[in-house]
Design a protein around this motif. Sequence first.
Motif, PDB file in Angstrom:
ATOM      1  N   ARG A 275       0.810  -1.226   0.000  1.00  0.00           N
ATOM      2  CA  ARG A 275       0.000   0.000   0.000  1.00  0.00           C
ATOM      3  C   ARG A 275       0.840   1.271   0.000  1.00  0.00           C
ATOM      4  O   ARG A 275       0.574   2.196  -0.745  1.00  0.00           O
ATOM      5  N   CYS A 276       1.879   1.329   0.869  1.00  0.00           N
ATOM      6  CA  CYS A 276       2.643   2.579   1.002  1.00  0.00           C
ATOM      7  C   CYS A 276       4.064   2.486   0.443  1.00  0.00           C
ATOM      8  O   CYS A 276       4.785   3.469   0.447  1.00  0.00           O
ATOM      9  N   LEU A 277       4.472   1.319  -0.011  1.00  0.00           N
ATOM     10  CA  LEU A 277       5.779   1.074  -0.635  1.00  0.00           C
ATOM     11  C   LEU A 277       6.962   1.256   0.317  1.00  0.00           C
ATOM     12  O   LEU A 277       8.090   1.411  -0.130  1.00  0.00           O
TER      13      LEU A 277
ATOM     14  N   ASN B  91      -3.568  -1.522   9.433  1.00  0.00           N
ATOM     15  CA  ASN B  91      -4.290  -0.270   9.184  1.00  0.00           C
ATOM     16  C   ASN B  91      -3.449   0.718   8.371  1.00  0.00           C
ATOM     17  O   ASN B  91      -3.590   1.928   8.530  1.00  0.00           O
ATOM     18  N   CYS B  92      -2.596   0.229   7.481  1.00  0.00           N
ATOM     19  CA  CYS B  92      -1.790   1.079   6.610  1.00  0.00           C
ATOM     20  C   CYS B  92      -2.722   1.886   5.704  1.00  0.00           C
ATOM     21  O   CYS B  92      -3.625   1.335   5.083  1.00  0.00           O
ATOM     22  N   LYS B  93      -2.484   3.199   5.620  1.00  0.00           N
ATOM     23  CA  LYS B  93      -3.344   4.075   4.826  1.00  0.00           C
ATOM     24  C   LYS B  93      -2.924   4.157   3.364  1.00  0.00           C
ATOM     25  O   LYS B  93      -3.691   4.597   2.530  1.00  0.00           O
TER      26      LYS B  93
ATOM     27  N   LEU C  36       0.232   8.523   3.287  1.00  0.00           N
ATOM     28  CA  LEU C  36      -0.792   8.971   4.230  1.00  0.00           C
ATOM     29  C   LEU C  36      -0.541   8.492   5.654  1.00  0.00           C
ATOM     30  O   LEU C  36      -1.201   8.962   6.583  1.00  0.00           O
ATOM     31  N   ASN C  37       0.421   7.594   5.849  1.00  0.00           N
ATOM     32  CA  ASN C  37       0.802   7.187   7.203  1.00  0.00           C
ATOM     33  C   ASN C  37       1.663   8.263   7.866  1.00  0.00           C
ATOM     34  O   ASN C  37       1.720   8.327   9.093  1.00  0.00           O
TER      35      ASN C  37
END
Length: 166
Positions: free
Chosen positions: A68-70, A128-130, A140-141
């Motif tokens: 999700r956030c790489l 709960n990774c954004k 977004l984290n």
Amino acid sequence: MRLNVNKLLHTPGARRDFQFDMDLSDLEFGGSRPVSRPVRVSGQVKNEAGVLLCELQANTTLHAVCDRCLEEFDAPKSAPYSCVLAEEKQLEDSDDIILLEHDEVDLADLARTAFILSMDTKILCSPNCKGLCSGCGANLNREPCRCKKQVDPRLAALAQLLERDE
């Protein structure tokens, strides 16, 4: 690692513990190779009422990239597996029964298969990774979205009035 279970087959209550390391650094999942450390496999084969039960656990630490956030992160990975070892299959449909070859079982093959099947299709740094904003690319984290909010076209005239006042 091949284990000869001949003595266990004919001794009710007998048990044999095992432990070994495997190198699975060549496995590719989703375009990366997250298994950079050795996989520690431990377990036992035991004769319970004339049935050979094999239980093993494969453990390592994955070096992964969040889908999700790489972000790169390390995560513990554990893959339990259990099966029945038999000289011949009674039922053709059962996948939980592993056939012995000359009273031997290939524990490394069992552990490798169990580890591969237990890998997640998506690897996340936290449940709960954004993730990343699809507009500005912000993580977004760590930071809020930098995108300018889109105005509903029906309210565009009102938005222009607000902009003039500022």
